[in-house]
Design a protein around this motif. Structure first.
Motif, short mmCIF file in Angstrom:
data_model
loop_
_atom_site.label_atom_id
_atom_site.label_comp_id
_atom_site.label_asym_id
_atom_site.label_seq_id
_atom_site.Cartn_x
_atom_site.Cartn_y
_atom_site.Cartn_z
N GLY A 16 0.80 -1.21 0.00
CA GLY A 16 0.00 0.00 0.00
C GLY A 16 0.84 1.27 0.00
N SER A 17 0.13 2.39 0.10
CA SER A 17 0.78 3.69 0.04
C SER A 17 0.31 4.58 1.19
CB SER A 17 0.45 4.39 -1.28
OG SER A 17 0.94 3.66 -2.39
N LEU A 18 1.18 5.49 1.57
CA LEU A 18 0.85 6.54 2.53
C LEU A 18 1.60 7.80 2.13
CD1 LEU A 18 1.09 4.95 6.12
CD2 LEU A 18 -0.97 5.85 5.02
N ARG A 19 1.04 8.94 2.51
CA ARG A 19 1.72 10.21 2.28
C ARG A 19 1.85 10.95 3.59
NH1 ARG A 19 -0.19 15.79 -0.53
NH2 ARG A 19 1.74 16.33 -1.62
N LEU A 20 3.07 11.25 3.96
CA LEU A 20 3.33 12.02 5.17
C LEU A 20 3.54 13.49 4.79
CD1 LEU A 20 5.89 9.71 7.00
CD2 LEU A 20 3.39 9.62 7.05
N SER A 21 3.09 14.36 5.68
CA SER A 21 3.31 15.80 5.51
C SER A 21 3.94 16.35 6.77
CB SER A 21 1.97 16.52 5.26
OG SER A 21 1.30 16.01 4.14
N CYS A 22 4.71 17.40 6.59
CA CYS A 22 5.33 18.06 7.74
C CYS A 22 5.33 19.56 7.48
CB CYS A 22 6.75 17.57 7.95
SG CYS A 22 7.68 18.51 9.17
N ALA A 23 4.67 20.29 8.35
CA ALA A 23 4.61 21.74 8.23
C ALA A 23 5.54 22.38 9.23
CB ALA A 23 3.18 22.22 8.45
N GLY A 35 13.77 17.04 5.75
CA GLY A 35 13.79 15.64 5.40
C GLY A 35 13.05 14.78 6.39
N TRP A 36 13.19 13.49 6.20
CA TRP A 36 12.51 12.49 7.02
C TRP A 36 13.51 11.45 7.52
CZ3 TRP A 36 7.44 13.04 8.27
CH2 TRP A 36 6.70 13.94 7.52
N TYR A 37 13.38 11.11 8.79
CA TYR A 37 14.10 10.01 9.40
C TYR A 37 13.07 9.03 9.94
CZ TYR A 37 18.51 12.65 9.32
OH TYR A 37 19.63 13.33 8.93
N ARG A 38 13.53 7.85 10.27
CA ARG A 38 12.63 6.88 10.91
C ARG A 38 13.40 6.07 11.94
NH1 ARG A 38 11.53 2.74 5.81
NH2 ARG A 38 13.60 1.76 5.77
N GLN A 39 12.63 5.56 12.90
CA GLN A 39 13.22 4.74 13.94
C GLN A 39 12.29 3.57 14.24
OE1 GLN A 39 14.33 6.81 17.54
NE2 GLN A 39 15.79 5.22 18.08
N ALA A 40 12.79 2.38 13.97
CA ALA A 40 12.04 1.16 14.27
C ALA A 40 12.40 0.70 15.67
CB ALA A 40 12.38 0.09 13.25
N TYR A 93 8.19 7.82 12.08
CA TYR A 93 8.80 8.71 11.10
C TYR A 93 8.86 10.12 11.66
CZ TYR A 93 8.82 5.08 7.56
OH TYR A 93 9.07 3.93 6.85
N TYR A 94 10.05 10.72 11.58
CA TYR A 94 10.28 12.04 12.13
C TYR A 94 10.66 13.02 11.03
CZ TYR A 94 10.69 9.67 16.64
OH TYR A 94 10.46 8.91 17.77
N CYS A 95 10.03 14.17 11.06
CA CYS A 95 10.40 15.26 10.18
C CYS A 95 11.62 15.96 10.77
CB CYS A 95 9.23 16.23 10.07
SG CYS A 95 9.50 17.63 8.97
N ASN A 96 12.47 16.49 9.89
CA ASN A 96 13.73 17.09 10.32
C ASN A 96 13.99 18.37 9.54
OD1 ASN A 96 16.89 17.13 9.44
ND2 ASN A 96 16.68 16.55 11.58
N TYR A 97 14.48 19.38 10.25
CA TYR A 97 14.84 20.67 9.64
C TYR A 97 16.27 21.01 10.06
CZ TYR A 97 15.04 25.79 9.28
OH TYR A 97 15.42 27.09 9.00
N ARG A 98 17.07 21.41 9.09
CA ARG A 98 18.46 21.77 9.39
C ARG A 98 18.81 23.10 8.74
NH1 ARG A 98 21.61 17.41 11.17
NH2 ARG A 98 20.49 15.42 11.14
N PHE A 99 19.48 23.94 9.52
CA PHE A 99 20.05 25.17 8.97
C PHE A 99 21.35 25.43 9.71
CE2 PHE A 99 20.51 29.15 7.02
CZ PHE A 99 20.89 30.06 7.99
N GLY A 100 22.45 25.30 9.02
CA GLY A 100 23.74 25.44 9.67
C GLY A 100 23.87 24.38 10.75
#
Length: 115
Positions: A16-23, A35-40, A93-100
């Protein structure tokens, strides 16, 4: 400070399919990577996909050809389209933001692939 809120996790059958969003909100700098990371369970957090603004994307080998990352810079939103899901994709699943040197994380969303 940057705040990230994820949407779209859930239970899906194999194939199947899923769509994740991160605002993202807060003090967003234009040149950043989202980006996206995940941890099982019992495993380390791993990169799934990352997309610098205006740059090329990076994917984990395990998801290449199945997952697609995209972003709407005007909305400060990043998406992860996940197709052909497998049980081994089950993770938070974790959303991630990086700047410097600054990194922000979302709260995580559970994705479970099971019949």
């Amino acid at each position: 400070q940057v705040q990230l809120v994820e949407y779209g996790g859930g239970l899906v059958q194999p194939g199947g399919s899923l769509r994740l969003s991160c605002a993202a909100s807060g003090s967003i700098f234009n040149i950043n990577t989202m980006g996206w990371y995940r941890q099982a369970p019992g495993k380390q957090r791993e990169l799934v996909a990352a997309m610098p603004r205006g740059g090329s994307t990076t994917y984990a080998d395990s998801v290449k050809g199945r997952f697609t990352i995209s972003r709407d810079s005007a909305k400060n939103t990043v998406y992860l389209q996940m197709n052909s899901l497998k049980p081994e994709d089950t993770a938070v699943y974790y959303c991630n933001y990086r700047f410097g040197g600054y990194v922000a994380w979302g709260q995580g969303t559970q994705v479970t692939v099971s019949s």
